[in-house]
Scaffold this active site. Structure first.
Site, PDB file in Angstrom:
ATOM      1  N   GLU A  97       0.813  -1.196   0.000  1.00  0.00           N
ATOM      2  CA  GLU A  97       0.000   0.000   0.000  1.00  0.00           C
ATOM      3  C   GLU A  97       0.845   1.244   0.000  1.00  0.00           C
ATOM      4  O   GLU A  97       2.036   1.224   0.317  1.00  0.00           O
ATOM      5  CB  GLU A  97      -0.911   0.002   1.196  1.00  0.00           C
ATOM      6  CG  GLU A  97      -0.182  -0.153   2.486  1.00  0.00           C
ATOM      7  CD  GLU A  97      -1.138  -0.543   3.588  1.00  0.00           C
ATOM      8  OE1 GLU A  97      -1.159   0.171   4.585  1.00  0.00           O
ATOM      9  OE2 GLU A  97      -1.863  -1.527   3.440  1.00  0.00           O
ATOM     10  N   CYS A 110       3.470   8.261   0.924  1.00  0.00           N
ATOM     11  CA  CYS A 110       4.153   7.310   1.797  1.00  0.00           C
ATOM     12  C   CYS A 110       4.270   5.983   1.055  1.00  0.00           C
ATOM     13  O   CYS A 110       3.263   5.445   0.601  1.00  0.00           O
ATOM     14  CB  CYS A 110       3.336   7.153   3.081  1.00  0.00           C
ATOM     15  SG  CYS A 110       4.014   5.943   4.214  1.00  0.00           S
ATOM     16  N   CYS A 117       7.172  -7.026   7.134  1.00  0.00           N
ATOM     17  CA  CYS A 117       8.311  -6.376   7.777  1.00  0.00           C
ATOM     18  C   CYS A 117       8.866  -7.311   8.837  1.00  0.00           C
ATOM     19  O   CYS A 117       8.110  -7.965   9.552  1.00  0.00           O
ATOM     20  CB  CYS A 117       7.859  -5.064   8.430  1.00  0.00           C
ATOM     21  SG  CYS A 117       9.227  -4.100   9.126  1.00  0.00           S
ATOM     22  N   CYS A 121       7.289  -4.159  15.617  1.00  0.00           N
ATOM     23  CA  CYS A 121       6.849  -3.123  16.548  1.00  0.00           C
ATOM     24  C   CYS A 121       5.432  -3.499  16.983  1.00  0.00           C
ATOM     25  O   CYS A 121       4.601  -3.843  16.134  1.00  0.00           O
ATOM     26  CB  CYS A 121       6.858  -1.759  15.873  1.00  0.00           C
ATOM     27  SG  CYS A 121       8.476  -1.307  15.196  1.00  0.00           S
ATOM     28  N   CYS A 124       2.308  -1.871  15.197  1.00  0.00           N
ATOM     29  CA  CYS A 124       2.311  -1.727  13.732  1.00  0.00           C
ATOM     30  C   CYS A 124       1.778  -2.982  13.066  1.00  0.00           C
ATOM     31  O   CYS A 124       2.170  -4.100  13.406  1.00  0.00           O
ATOM     32  CB  CYS A 124       3.727  -1.436  13.257  1.00  0.00           C
ATOM     33  SG  CYS A 124       3.842  -1.240  11.469  1.00  0.00           S
ATOM     34  N   CYS A 339       0.278   2.435   9.011  1.00  0.00           N
ATOM     35  CA  CYS A 339       1.197   1.548   8.301  1.00  0.00           C
ATOM     36  C   CYS A 339       0.712   0.098   8.203  1.00  0.00           C
ATOM     37  O   CYS A 339       0.534  -0.571   9.210  1.00  0.00           O
ATOM     38  CB  CYS A 339       2.490   1.622   9.092  1.00  0.00           C
ATOM     39  SG  CYS A 339       3.824   0.765   8.392  1.00  0.00           S
TER      40      CYS A 339
HETATM   41  N1  SAH Z   1      10.512   0.258   9.302  1.00  0.00           N
HETATM   42  C1  SAH Z   1      10.640   1.680   9.135  1.00  0.00           C
HETATM   43  C2  SAH Z   1       9.651   2.223   8.162  1.00  0.00           C
HETATM   44  C3  SAH Z   1       8.206   1.928   8.534  1.00  0.00           C
HETATM   45  S1  SAH Z   1       7.438   3.381   9.033  1.00  0.00           S
HETATM   46  C4  SAH Z   1      10.504   2.362  10.481  1.00  0.00           C
HETATM   47  O1  SAH Z   1      10.145   1.706  11.450  1.00  0.00           O
HETATM   48  O2  SAH Z   1      10.793   3.543  10.562  1.00  0.00           O
HETATM   49  C5  SAH Z   1       7.125   3.157  10.656  1.00  0.00           C
HETATM   50  C6  SAH Z   1       6.334   4.338  11.158  1.00  0.00           C
HETATM   51  O3  SAH Z   1       4.941   4.106  10.910  1.00  0.00           O
HETATM   52  C7  SAH Z   1       6.491   4.457  12.628  1.00  0.00           C
HETATM   53  O4  SAH Z   1       7.584   5.237  12.995  1.00  0.00           O
HETATM   54  C8  SAH Z   1       5.217   5.109  13.009  1.00  0.00           C
HETATM   55  O5  SAH Z   1       5.416   6.488  12.932  1.00  0.00           O
HETATM   56  C9  SAH Z   1       4.227   4.709  11.944  1.00  0.00           C
HETATM   57  N2  SAH Z   1       3.201   3.772  12.458  1.00  0.00           N
HETATM   58  C10 SAH Z   1       3.141   2.439  12.285  1.00  0.00           C
HETATM   59  N3  SAH Z   1       2.071   1.923  12.900  1.00  0.00           N
HETATM   60  C11 SAH Z   1       1.436   2.951  13.480  1.00  0.00           C
HETATM   61  C12 SAH Z   1       0.253   3.068  14.263  1.00  0.00           C
HETATM   62  N4  SAH Z   1      -0.486   2.012  14.577  1.00  0.00           N
HETATM   63  N5  SAH Z   1      -0.109   4.306  14.687  1.00  0.00           N
HETATM   64  C13 SAH Z   1       0.634   5.401  14.365  1.00  0.00           C
HETATM   65  N6  SAH Z   1       1.753   5.343  13.632  1.00  0.00           N
HETATM   66  C14 SAH Z   1       2.156   4.136  13.194  1.00  0.00           C
END
Ligand code: SAH
Length: 352
Positions: A97, A110, A117, A121, A124, A339
């Site tokens: 996406e 984005c 991944c 986290c 995420c 994300c």
């Molecule tokens: N792996 C890389 C790129 C992925 S972007 C990284 O971790 O930086 C990851 C970003 O997506 C996180 O820093 C966060 O800002 C955002 N993100 C992911 N899941 C989220 C959620 N449930 N709520 C808010 N932001 C989220």
């Protein structure tokens, strides 16, 4: 009769002009066709070879057959605030996406760099099924072509903050950045591109050494190693200070922006003591903090966004300690624009 020249084999959108010219030469096409095609893809947002009417009909037909795009638009969901999520199908049946985020006169796109991944986290959706595979340069580049076509103009910013960990697919990411910034294509300034990572100081130093002129965002999410180990369980211990120092080094050596991303989650990392500890770590460093209220995800119903008061209080504490900080407003909540969310919902739906 002359033998028909070799097939171009696969998408042409992930190639820089020189390679494109070689591939077209192998098809018996003159060099100026490569320039036409590169411009059509990246400057004009034409992904479908059939829509590139400057090419002869026979060549359009052949490209459509032999070098179709790497992605097809499966679904576009537009939120009330204009945030638009594109679900892009890949040739192997998987999907990634991309999110278009309009904000005043900016439009940020984005993009994803991997399917799934490897970094899990807890907040995420992208990591829930682990890493499935790296994206190819064409698959990373094409969302910008879809975005260009949909917007009718060039997006202003690119963030590599979709699914995946960009620094684990660095060669393809570098290729995509070279294509986006090529003056004969989209001509995007690298200053308007941000690479986001949850990885290590070593990888951040490697990105700085690649000298791309892009900005850095570090997904920190915690002010200390214990909290970070809870939120980013895959990360090695003892990392927060080293990560922040690597971000500061990046800013100093590349003279580009370094940002810390911090997803605020109710109670886990949004308390006054967390804000003070983060200020201790960042005080005096050339690093901006982006606070992002957690966007709920279906696989973790136990996690909640911070209260409005906790979020503003957290931002205020950092500002009082002279840490440069922005509190993001939630975008695209009604379309699950966090994300990896849409792709995960679709993937889980298919499994049912
Ligand atoms: N792996 C890389 C790129 C992925 S972007 C990284 O971790 O930086 C990851 C970003 O997506 C996180 O820093 C966060 O800002 C955002 N993100 C992911 N899941 C989220 C959620 N449930 N709520 C808010 N932001 C989220």
């Amino acid at each position: 009769m002359a033998e028909r020249a070799a097939a171009p084999e696969g998408p042409l959108t992930g190639d820089l002009p020189e390679v494109l010219a070689e591939r077209l030469a192998a098809m018996g096409e003159p060099p100026y066709r490569a320039r036409q095609l590169f411009r059509a893809f990246h400057a004009e947002g034409r992904l479908d070879p059939q829509s590139i009417t400057t090419l002869p009909a026979a060549l359009r037909e052949r490209l459509a057959q032999e070098a179709p795009p790497a992605t097809t638009l499966k679904e576009a969901q537009e939120a009330a605030d204009g945030t638009t999520k594109l679900l892009l199908g890949l040739a192997d049946g998987r999907a990634v996406e991309s999110v278009l985020i309009p904000e005043n006169d900016r439009v940020t796109v984005c993009v994803s760099t991997q399917v799934g991944c490897p970094i899990r986290c807890i907040f995420c959706a992208s990591g829930v099924r682990g890493l499935l595979r790296n994206l190819t340069p064409a698959e990373i580049v094409e969302p910008l072509i879809h975005a260009r076509a949909r917007l009718g103009k060039r997006p202003t910013h690119i963030v590599l903050m979709g699914m995946g960990e960009p620094l684990l697919n660095l060669d393809a990411v570098v290729q995509a950045i070279r294509i986006w910034t090529h003056p004969d294509g989209m001509g995007m300034s690298p200053r308007r591109i941000t690479v986001s990572t949850a990885l290590t100081p070593q990888r951040i130093d490697a990105l700085a050494a690649a000298d791309l002129g892009v900005n850095l965002a570090v997904s920190l999410h915690a002010p200390d190693d214990v909290t970070r180990a809870e939120l980013v369980p895959g990360s090695p211990v003892g990392r927060v200070k080293a990560l922040v120092e690597a971000a500061a080094r990046f800013a100093t050596t590349t003279r580009r922006d370094a940002t810390v991303e911090y997803v605020l989650i109710d109670k886990l990392n949004d308390q006054p003591a967390h804000a003070e500890a983060l200020a201790d770590v960042l005080e005096g460093l050339p690093i901006h903090v982006n606070l992002i209220p957690f966007n709920p995800v279906s696989h973790r119903p136990d996690l909640a966004p911070p209260s409005g008061l906790a979020a503003t209080g957290f931002a205020r504490r950092l500002a009082e300690r002279n840490v440069s900080v922005t509190l993001r407003t939630q975008r695209g909540e009604d379309i699950a624009a966090a994300c990896g969310q849409l792709a995960l919902e679709r993937a889980l739906g298919e499994d049912d």
